[in-house]
Design a protein around this motif. Structure first.
Motif, short mmCIF file in Angstrom:
data_model
loop_
_atom_site.label_atom_id
_atom_site.label_comp_id
_atom_site.label_asym_id
_atom_site.label_seq_id
_atom_site.Cartn_x
_atom_site.Cartn_y
_atom_site.Cartn_z
N ILE A 153 0.86 -1.19 0.00
CA ILE A 153 0.00 0.00 0.00
C ILE A 153 0.89 1.24 0.00
N ILE A 154 0.70 2.10 -0.99
CA ILE A 154 1.38 3.39 -1.00
C ILE A 154 0.31 4.44 -0.72
N LEU A 155 0.36 4.99 0.47
CA LEU A 155 -0.70 5.87 0.95
C LEU A 155 -0.26 7.33 0.82
N PHE A 156 -1.05 8.13 0.11
CA PHE A 156 -0.77 9.54 -0.09
C PHE A 156 -1.57 10.34 0.93
N ASP A 157 -0.87 10.89 1.91
CA ASP A 157 -1.53 11.62 2.99
C ASP A 157 -1.38 13.12 2.76
N ASN A 158 -2.48 13.78 2.36
CA ASN A 158 -2.50 15.25 2.28
C ASN A 158 -3.50 15.84 3.27
N SER A 159 -3.91 15.00 4.23
CA SER A 159 -4.82 15.40 5.31
C SER A 159 -6.11 16.01 4.80
N GLY A 160 -6.80 15.26 3.95
CA GLY A 160 -8.09 15.75 3.49
C GLY A 160 -8.63 14.96 2.31
N PHE A 161 -9.87 15.26 1.98
CA PHE A 161 -10.45 14.77 0.73
C PHE A 161 -10.03 15.76 -0.36
N GLY A 162 -8.77 15.64 -0.79
CA GLY A 162 -8.17 16.66 -1.64
C GLY A 162 -8.88 16.88 -2.95
N CYS A 163 -9.32 15.80 -3.60
CA CYS A 163 -9.99 15.92 -4.90
C CYS A 163 -11.27 16.74 -4.77
N ILE A 164 -12.06 16.45 -3.74
CA ILE A 164 -13.33 17.15 -3.57
C ILE A 164 -13.11 18.56 -3.05
N ASN A 165 -12.05 18.76 -2.28
CA ASN A 165 -11.70 20.12 -1.88
C ASN A 165 -11.39 20.96 -3.12
N ASN A 166 -10.68 20.37 -4.08
CA ASN A 166 -10.41 21.07 -5.34
C ASN A 166 -11.71 21.39 -6.06
N LEU A 167 -12.62 20.41 -6.08
CA LEU A 167 -13.87 20.59 -6.81
C LEU A 167 -14.69 21.74 -6.24
N GLN A 168 -14.79 21.80 -4.92
CA GLN A 168 -15.60 22.88 -4.34
C GLN A 168 -14.93 24.23 -4.53
N MET A 169 -13.61 24.29 -4.34
CA MET A 169 -12.92 25.57 -4.43
C MET A 169 -12.81 26.05 -5.88
N ASP A 170 -12.69 25.14 -6.82
CA ASP A 170 -12.65 25.52 -8.23
C ASP A 170 -14.00 26.03 -8.72
N HIS A 171 -15.05 25.81 -7.95
CA HIS A 171 -16.38 26.27 -8.34
C HIS A 171 -16.89 27.36 -7.39
N GLY A 172 -15.95 28.08 -6.80
CA GLY A 172 -16.31 29.29 -6.07
C GLY A 172 -16.71 29.11 -4.63
#
Length: 641
Positions: free
Chosen positions: A512-531
């Motif tokens: 398992i290679i676990l990428f820890d960015n402390s969040g639901f990063g993809c969905i954080n991008n989605l909400q912030m990219d849409h204002g």
């Protein structure tokens, strides 16, 4: 008529042992084993039958019903749908846990046999433990929830019903054009009831997968359409892999000098290094494929469902002609396509003969597009974050203070793209990677260079968080001699990683290679990219002054959690540590977990694509109003059907 007296469960196990698949002259057992978590509703029924005489079925002990069903799905997918592992659950929550897995299998058209425990058919002890009583309909149980996510659903209320139910179940499980989850509900009393089953029910049954050939008319229409075009583009879908048609697809592309792109399910069907392979297409596609797609005068989809990610929500080729080769008439009919209903290999072979002498007019466009994309790949791999300036991959809305906060809390300056690029370089060429949800599938479809075939295993039909680690177990069962790497975000790991324990129990090493960015990063991008401001998508503590989830970033040591299960673990904050961990993990015989801390906002971006999501039409936020207006403009340009 000769018969044998068996309980329904014993008859079921005996029947499963007698099922075989024959494809291109090769016959193999169809059911490899059974995943189970025994409990109230299956332990004394199916459990007794498997304990007494499992035949050739191997019994695996799951840890979470959803996880074990994901593992079974991955096993079938990696086996090109030629072999399955059934899943047995208890009543109530045990079976309900598998609903998500059933939906995942059905969305991806992967055969999955679910044998769900059920309440008493006689109703005499009602309400039994874990039974839901619907006062308007006493025939309902938890298992009725599977109806909407199954390709076939049945309930065995008498032992003799098993025969017709399982014949239908096998029909659907072996149907290459319309397979998915099959749910057979087994009332716990009926599991133990006996009946005199005719011996012919247990005879060896061979389910032949014949290569459906296309009609002459459809090939003539397809050939005529291609001959009228100058710059077609092929899309390699999952159907090419399941058909084992890679060599035919490659020959077709080379013969007519047609570039090809890949869907998530199709990627690694042919090596990424092939001169005509321009990579992933659509929302998670790269610049090379997306540019050529928008300039092509014909799209030829082979074995693809044309999801919104493949078509960039129908923004790409809004008026371009489309040709499809697909076993499923439903999928072949999408985008008002000229359709060839056929197995991918048979369809391409027939079309190749009909197109003799044709050649596209591409000159150096394909080579140039690949060259430019390879330069971008090199840049993405070698990004270094100095801490003084933003890198282009760190998206807007995060100021220097926020970035510094993440650097400090996660103790890292690693961009996600840099980590992926080096993993791709450092693991063996024949290693298999698995993934499913978050930002990683986009980065992987764009960046991952598949050096050998069938080494890229992504679930993106349902984009199911939690599939990643369970799927690695299923892939390892299918490919025991290869290294398997589950690439997972921290959100997906927290959602479901229990089958890591099963891998240790079975001695089936996975990484398992676990990428820890402390969040639901993809969905954080989605909400912030849409204002929308960051809201409940980062992993932050509750701030008792504001009342919001905007306090300190959570610090989680995932390596410690996996070490507690018995895995070999590593903590990674630098590239040197990452390389050392990967090299040491190769030497291990037990499952491993590499906990890699990465900066948020360091993923790849859209490369000219667009994804249609619902945006608030009424709002007081100017940024959301702007996002809504942009969405409306894009819709005007997109194909409407």
């Amino acid at each position: 008529m000769k018969s044998i007296r068996l309980t329904m469960s014993q008859a079921l196990v005996k029947f499963l042992n007698a099922q075989f698949i024959e494809f291109d002259g090769e016959k193999t057992p169809f059911v490899q084993g059974v995943f189970t978590i025994f409990g109230h509703g299956n332990v004394v029924g199916i459990g007794q039958a498997l304990q007494e005489d499992p035949g050739n079925l191997k019994v695996y002990q799951g840890r979470n019903e959803q996880g074990m069903a994901h593992a079974a799905t991955a096993f079938a997918k990696q086996s090109n749908r030629r072999q399955i592992i059934a899943c047995s659950s208890s009543v109530g929550p045990g079976s309900a846990n598998m609903v998500t897995a059933a939906a995942t299998a059905t969305a991806n058209q992967i055969p999955l046999l679910l044998l769900t425990g059920d309440v008493f058919a006689t109703r005499q002890p009602d309400p039994v433990l874990q039974q839901i009583e619907q006062t308007h309909d006493l025939t309902l149980s938890t298992n009725d929830a599977f109806r909407s996510v199954s390709k076939y659903w049945d309930r065995i209320s008498r032992p003799e019903q098993l025969m017709s139910a399982m014949i239908s179940a096998m029909r659907v499980l072996t149907d290459q054009s319309d397979t998915g989850a099959v749910t057979i509900c087994l009332p716990q009393d009926v599991q133990g009831e006996a009946w005199d089953y005719p011996l012919h029910f247990f005879k060896e049954r061979v389910h032949y997968i014949d290569r459906q050939k296309p009609s002459n008319r459809s090939i003539e229409a397809a050939a005529s359409l291609i001959r009228s075009k100058e710059k077609p583009l092929l899309i390699l879908g999952g159907g090419v892999r399941y058909s084992e048609a890679a060599d035919t697809f490659r020959q077709f592309a080379e013969t007519f000098h047609i570039p090809f792109s890949e869907t998530q399910a199709g990627k690694s069907g042919i090596e990424s290094t092939h001169p005509l392979n321009i990579g992933g297409i659509g929302v998670t596609g790269n610049k090379a494929a997306n540019d050529i797609a928008q300039n092509a005068d014909l799209i030829i989809g082979v074995g693809t469902r044309f999801t919104d990610f493949t078509t960039s929500s129908k923004l790409f080729y809004p008026e371009t002609d489309v040709l499809t080769i697909n076993l499923s008439e439903f999928h072949a009919s999408k985008l008002e396509a000229t359709k060839v209903i056929a197995d991918a290999k048979s369809g391409l072979e027939a079309l190749m003969t009909a197109l003799d002498g044709y050649r596209s007019t591409y000159t150096d466009e394909i080579e140039q597009a690949k060259k430019e994309w390879n330069q971008e790949l090199a840049r993405l791999k070698d990004i270094q974050f100095t801490g003084k300036d933003f890198v282009p991959e760190i998206k807007g809305h995060f100021d220097q203070q926020q970035i510094d906060e993440y650097r400090h809390c996660l103790n890292t300056e690693l961009p996600q793209t840099t980590v992926l690029g080096h993993i791709n370089e450092w693991i063996a060429d024949d290693s298999i990677i698995t993934c499913a949800a978050g930002s990683l599938p986009g980065d992987l479809q764009r960046m991952w260079v598949a050096k050998e075939r069938n080494t890229y295993h992504l679930e993106y039909g349902y984009s199911c968080m939690g599939y990643e680690i369970a799927s690695a177990l299923g892939v390892k069962i299918a490919e025991p001699t290869k290294e398997v790497y589950a690439l997972s975000g921290d959100g997906s790991y927290l959602m479901l990683h229990s089958e890591l324990v099963t891998s240790i129990q079975e001695g089936l090493k996975m990484n398992i290679i676990l990428f820890d960015n402390s969040g639901f990063g993809c969905i954080n991008n989605l909400q912030m990219d849409h204002g929308i401001n960051s809201f409940a998508t980062e992993f932050r503590a509750r701030n008792h002054q504001t009342g919001q989830l905007d306090g300190e970033i959570l610090r989680i040591n995932f390596a410690q959690s996996a070490a507690g299960y018995g895995a070999k673990t590593y903590e990674v904050h630098t590239l040197d540590q990452l390389k050392a961990a990967i090299e040491d993990a190769k030497k291990q015989t037990v499952s491993t977990l590499i906990d890699v801390k990465v900066l948020p906002k360091t993923m790849t971006d859209g490369y000219g694509s667009w994804w249609h999501v619902g945006i608030s039409e009424v709002t007081q936020q100017d940024s959301v109003k702007k996002a809504y207006q942009l969405k409306e403009k894009q819709l005007e340009k997109a194909r409407k059907y």
